[in-house]
Design a protein around this motif. Sequence first.
Motif, short mmCIF file in Angstrom:
data_model
loop_
_atom_site.label_atom_id
_atom_site.label_comp_id
_atom_site.label_asym_id
_atom_site.label_seq_id
_atom_site.Cartn_x
_atom_site.Cartn_y
_atom_site.Cartn_z
N MET A 276 19.44 55.90 -23.98
CA MET A 276 20.94 56.46 -25.42
C MET A 276 21.72 57.44 -24.64
O MET A 276 22.82 57.18 -25.27
N ASP A 277 21.20 58.08 -23.38
CA ASP A 277 22.18 59.07 -22.82
C ASP A 277 23.45 58.20 -22.37
O ASP A 277 24.32 58.63 -22.45
N HIS A 278 22.81 57.21 -22.09
CA HIS A 278 23.95 56.49 -20.80
C HIS A 278 24.25 55.43 -21.66
O HIS A 278 25.46 55.33 -21.59
N LEU A 279 24.57 55.27 -22.70
CA LEU A 279 24.97 54.73 -23.59
C LEU A 279 26.13 55.10 -24.34
O LEU A 279 26.92 54.74 -24.63
N PHE A 280 25.78 56.49 -25.29
CA PHE A 280 26.93 57.33 -25.80
C PHE A 280 28.03 58.00 -24.26
O PHE A 280 28.99 57.95 -24.53
N LYS A 281 27.35 57.80 -22.71
CA LYS A 281 28.25 58.76 -21.93
C LYS A 281 29.27 57.54 -21.90
O LYS A 281 30.38 57.70 -21.36
N GLY A 282 28.83 56.58 -22.19
CA GLY A 282 29.81 54.99 -21.70
C GLY A 282 30.67 54.75 -22.72
O GLY A 282 31.20 53.25 -23.24
N MET A 283 30.43 54.96 -23.65
CA MET A 283 30.94 54.77 -25.31
C MET A 283 32.57 54.78 -24.98
O MET A 283 32.39 53.53 -25.67
N ASP A 284 33.20 55.09 -25.02
CA ASP A 284 34.95 54.80 -24.62
C ASP A 284 35.04 53.63 -24.22
O ASP A 284 36.34 53.70 -23.95
N GLY A 285 34.52 53.15 -23.10
CA GLY A 285 34.32 52.00 -21.98
C GLY A 285 33.22 50.90 -22.61
O GLY A 285 34.05 50.04 -21.82
N TRP A 286 32.78 50.99 -23.63
CA TRP A 286 32.18 49.61 -23.82
C TRP A 286 33.23 49.30 -24.50
O TRP A 286 34.08 49.56 -25.53
N SER A 287 33.32 48.16 -24.51
CA SER A 287 34.13 46.58 -25.34
C SER A 287 33.06 46.72 -27.02
O SER A 287 32.21 46.58 -26.62
N ASP A 288 33.50 45.95 -27.95
CA ASP A 288 33.09 45.87 -28.82
C ASP A 288 32.02 44.92 -28.77
O ASP A 288 30.56 44.81 -29.21
N GLY A 289 32.27 43.45 -28.32
CA GLY A 289 30.86 42.80 -27.83
C GLY A 289 30.31 43.42 -26.90
O GLY A 289 28.61 42.81 -27.32
N GLU A 290 29.82 44.06 -25.81
CA GLU A 290 29.23 44.91 -25.37
C GLU A 290 27.95 46.47 -26.00
O GLU A 290 27.21 46.07 -25.76
N VAL A 291 29.48 46.40 -26.74
CA VAL A 291 28.24 47.31 -27.99
C VAL A 291 27.07 47.05 -28.03
O VAL A 291 26.13 47.20 -29.13
N ALA A 292 27.62 45.80 -29.02
CA ALA A 292 26.58 44.49 -30.19
C ALA A 292 26.12 44.03 -28.61
O ALA A 292 24.26 44.83 -29.25
N GLU A 293 25.76 43.70 -27.62
CA GLU A 293 24.88 43.26 -26.48
C GLU A 293 23.79 44.23 -26.52
O GLU A 293 22.70 44.26 -26.34
N LEU A 294 24.45 45.88 -26.54
CA LEU A 294 23.83 47.23 -25.85
C LEU A 294 22.71 48.25 -26.85
O LEU A 294 21.94 48.21 -26.90
N GLY A 295 23.53 47.53 -28.67
CA GLY A 295 22.58 47.40 -29.23
C GLY A 295 21.60 47.19 -29.59
O GLY A 295 20.60 47.25 -30.21
N GLU A 296 21.51 45.94 -29.30
CA GLU A 296 21.03 44.69 -29.50
C GLU A 296 19.63 45.11 -28.70
O GLU A 296 18.12 44.94 -28.80
N ARG A 297 19.80 45.46 -27.75
CA ARG A 297 18.71 45.57 -26.32
C ARG A 297 17.95 47.21 -26.21
O ARG A 297 17.20 47.10 -26.29
N LEU A 298 19.02 47.50 -27.57
CA LEU A 298 18.15 48.96 -27.56
C LEU A 298 16.98 49.17 -28.65
O LEU A 298 16.43 49.20 -28.90
N ILE A 299 17.48 48.18 -29.38
CA ILE A 299 16.47 47.93 -30.43
C ILE A 299 15.35 47.03 -30.12
O ILE A 299 14.21 47.24 -31.02
N ASP A 300 15.75 45.99 -29.17
CA ASP A 300 14.02 45.21 -28.60
C ASP A 300 13.01 46.63 -27.83
O ASP A 300 12.25 46.55 -27.98
N LEU A 301 14.18 47.38 -27.42
CA LEU A 301 12.87 48.87 -26.76
C LEU A 301 12.44 49.24 -27.51
O LEU A 301 11.57 49.81 -27.24
N ILE A 302 12.86 49.63 -28.92
CA ILE A 302 12.00 50.37 -29.62
C ILE A 302 11.26 49.95 -30.19
O ILE A 302 10.77 50.50 -31.01
#
Length: 319
Positions: A166-192
């Motif tokens: 979560m910490d890394h996801l928020f810190k890098g938010m301005d640098g992620w593309s929409d596609g990367e955010v979607a993929e990273l979000g999917e991985r977060l939900i997998d971990l949850i």
Amino acid sequence: MPDTEFAISADAGAERHDRWREALADAFGPFEVHHGKPAQFAGHVRYARRASLQFNDLHYQGQRLERTAGNVSRLDQEFYTFGLPLSGPLAVVQQGREFQVEPGCVYLMNQSLPYQATALGAAGYRSLSVSFPRSALSQRDSRIGAFHKLRIDDGSPRGAMLASYMDHLFKGMDGWSDGEVAELGERLIDLIALFMVQDGQAQASASDSSVTLAHRQRALAYMRQHLADPDLSPQRVADGCGLSVAYLHRILRAGGTSAEAFIFEERLERCRELLLNPLHRHRSIAELAYQAGFSHPSHFSRLFKRRFGMTPRDWRARS
């Protein structure tokens, strides 16, 4: 990153208080805001919607937020919030349960049930959180409770990994593309789902092996893909997944659901989304019910009202 931000302080007037409630409603759905001591009242919310996720930074004090049954009936869909508290604690009452979230934990909470949340402590409550539809979790595991909590300050590698992600996801938010955010979000939900939902089901029985979980997830995915088929049945699901009907019932029962219950729930959710979609305003309610797999509009209407507390017609009138 396009986002929305709103702040309020103790010396704000009534109009500003109304705007604070509206800002919370836009971010998380409707709430009632109950004021505590005026000198302590303050709040700040910032949120950004990316892909199917919403990223939130919420800080408030001197107030109690309440989501009533009436508020729930005005939500567009069921959703969960996964949060990382930075200050607190926050005292929550939901479904007769009382619990607290505070720094040193991560939590998962169903935001689509009535509850009350009171910010405690001199610094109030602040958290970073991600909101996402319930369906994003249920497709991983149908056994989702209303609330899950995991310590991150007790040496648990699960909690530490989630907090770090979560910490890394928020810190890098301005640098992620929409596609990367979607993929990273999917991985977060997998971990949850892996560390909180599945791990919280009494550590799952030995028979609930990785093979069993894989078969169950495949069956759930098959049912979602074929909801529009009015003849979708346990036998058809079993045949489509290469399982016996008895085994299908067993693995779904172990996951806290049944084929019939899951199909009805997913069809109702799909209808609820279709009724609010302006692209389908020209289509009748019966037509949308058929599209979601219901064979009898009257039966659909009864199920819809029982599930959401209002008729499909009243629900559509909200859009």
